[in-house]
Design a protein around this motif. Structure first.
Motif, PDB file in Angstrom:
ATOM      1  N   LEU A 126     -11.206  55.668  -4.549  1.00  0.00           N
ATOM      2  CA  LEU A 126     -12.775  56.050  -4.478  1.00  0.00           C
ATOM      3  C   LEU A 126     -12.512  56.751  -6.212  1.00  0.00           C
ATOM      4  O   LEU A 126     -13.955  56.103  -6.696  1.00  0.00           O
ATOM      5  N   LYS A 127     -12.154  57.477  -6.038  1.00  0.00           N
ATOM      6  CA  LYS A 127     -12.770  58.527  -7.309  1.00  0.00           C
ATOM      7  C   LYS A 127     -11.983  56.942  -8.970  1.00  0.00           C
ATOM      8  O   LYS A 127     -12.812  57.457  -9.637  1.00  0.00           O
ATOM      9  N   SER A 128     -11.055  56.094  -8.437  1.00  0.00           N
ATOM     10  CA  SER A 128     -10.481  55.442  -9.266  1.00  0.00           C
ATOM     11  C   SER A 128     -11.712  54.187  -9.315  1.00  0.00           C
ATOM     12  O   SER A 128     -11.758  53.746 -10.533  1.00  0.00           O
ATOM     13  N   GLY A 129     -12.198  53.715  -8.360  1.00  0.00           N
ATOM     14  CA  GLY A 129     -13.568  52.979  -8.630  1.00  0.00           C
ATOM     15  C   GLY A 129     -13.105  52.098  -8.282  1.00  0.00           C
ATOM     16  O   GLY A 129     -13.760  50.350  -8.054  1.00  0.00           O
ATOM     17  N   GLN A 130     -11.404  51.555  -7.978  1.00  0.00           N
ATOM     18  CA  GLN A 130     -11.480  50.574  -7.217  1.00  0.00           C
ATOM     19  C   GLN A 130     -11.681  49.944  -5.213  1.00  0.00           C
ATOM     20  O   GLN A 130     -11.932  48.916  -5.676  1.00  0.00           O
ATOM     21  N   LEU A 131     -12.308  51.256  -5.029  1.00  0.00           N
ATOM     22  CA  LEU A 131     -13.405  51.100  -3.585  1.00  0.00           C
ATOM     23  C   LEU A 131     -14.301  51.672  -3.803  1.00  0.00           C
ATOM     24  O   LEU A 131     -14.805  52.421  -4.413  1.00  0.00           O
ATOM     25  N   GLN A 132     -15.229  50.971  -3.213  1.00  0.00           N
ATOM     26  CA  GLN A 132     -16.722  51.299  -2.743  1.00  0.00           C
ATOM     27  C   GLN A 132     -17.291  51.487  -1.810  1.00  0.00           C
ATOM     28  O   GLN A 132     -17.098  51.197  -0.771  1.00  0.00           O
ATOM     29  N   GLU A 133     -18.582  52.471  -1.341  1.00  0.00           N
ATOM     30  CA  GLU A 133     -18.717  52.477  -0.251  1.00  0.00           C
ATOM     31  C   GLU A 133     -19.597  51.630  -0.339  1.00  0.00           C
ATOM     32  O   GLU A 133     -20.604  51.367  -0.777  1.00  0.00           O
ATOM     33  N   ILE A 134     -19.776  50.568   1.308  1.00  0.00           N
ATOM     34  CA  ILE A 134     -20.519  49.525   1.083  1.00  0.00           C
ATOM     35  C   ILE A 134     -22.253  50.057   1.197  1.00  0.00           C
ATOM     36  O   ILE A 134     -22.992  50.205   1.275  1.00  0.00           O
TER      37      ILE A 134
END
Length: 296
Positions: free
Chosen positions: A249-257
């Motif tokens: 989440l910090k790196s931006g590879q995943l995001q909250e929908i």
């Protein structure tokens, strides 16, 4: 009067999943194990175990096994107290646990007590809403559960809370949820759910849309690491605990929908209300150390 050698034979057949395996553990012949269980059934006047593969205890058998495990735990604790020796008795604690707790915090939390006491751990892994059933049936001496209320004969303590978020890669979100997270889009996009007992995904969608639906296109992957991997690889979306997702989440590879929307699962330690030393020591260490990994 119950013959505890006969009860031990019953317990071993159930635990080992067969008469032959139980015989090897007990250093007996298979016929001797069968004879002990037949004598126990005759003394009780009813069938205690099905002769299926694997053998399964009947309701009467479950009641006897619960009694045997409680007595065995008390005897192990008394033996250790009388001899004051860590290697005088090797106690097995059978515990129900959810997979996320096992993958994240459980082993580090119990490490000190495993180092200090001669304990063996036998884990029954299932969803946090299901582990309570193992305790109710007497299959485990304690469990980690999302159920807050204690059952009769047991005590309960809160361990902490795990927070889950609905996550996906940005590419996945742009493809499947370009117009926002709607009920229709949630049902069309490929999701991943831990197993068919896992209701986290359904709870999140009910929280967002005010309706309960099972009409998801879903993968079922009952392994935390692989579950997370298919989301991080952009194949699907799903509910991920914070401890597993923080870095991506910090790196931006995943995001909250749905940014800021979470499901918080409170976890509780339930165990038999016994004064057995092994169970008390284990419970105390678990409660102290769980706070290092779980939120209040």
């Amino acid at each position: 009067m119950l013959d505890y050698k006969h009860l031990e034979a019953l317990a071993r057949v159930v635990q080992e999943g067969g008469f032959e395996r139980a015989a090897r553990v007990l250093f007996l012949t298979q016929s001797a194990v069968s004879q002990r269980i037949r004598l126990l059934e005759e003394s009780c006047g009813q069938i205690l175990i099905s002769r299926s593969t694997p053998p399964m205890p009947t309701p009467a058998g479950k009641a006897l096994l619960k009694h045997y495990r409680q007595v065995k735990l008390l005897e192990d604790g008394l033996s250790a107290k009388l001899t004051d020796s860590s290697d005088s008795t090797r106690t097995t604690l059978v515990i129900g646990i959810n997979a996320d707790s096992l993958a994240h915090w459980f082993i580090p939390a119990i490490k000190p007590v495993l180092e200090r006491m001669d304990l063996l751990i036998d884990l029954r892994v299932d969803d946090q809403e299901q582990t309570h059933n193992y305790l109710r049936e007497g299959e485990v001496i304690g469990c980690i559960s999302s159920e807050a209320s204690p059952m009769q004969g047991c005590r309960v303590e809160k361990l902490g809370t795990m927070t889950y978020r609905l996550l996906a890669t940005s590419a996945f979100i742009n493809h499947w949820f370009a117009d926002g997270f709607s009920l229709e889009a949630s049902q069309l996009a490929p999701a991943v759910i831990f197993n068919r007992k896992d209701r986290l995904h359904h709870q999140f969608c009910e929280q967002c849309f005010g309706t309960n639906s099972d009409a998801f296109s879903a993968h079922y992957i009952p392994a935390p690491e692989q579950f997370f991997e298919v989301i991080a690889s952009g194949h699907c979306y799903g509910m991920v605990p914070d401890w597993q997702s923080t870095e991506l989440l910090k790196s931006g590879q995943l995001q909250e929908i749905v940014p800021g929307t979470t499901i918080r699962i409170a976890l509780y330690w339930h165990c038999w209300n016994l004064t057995a030393r092994p169970l008390q020591a284990f419970s105390q260490q678990l409660l102290i150390n769980a706070s290092q990994y779980l939120m209040d």
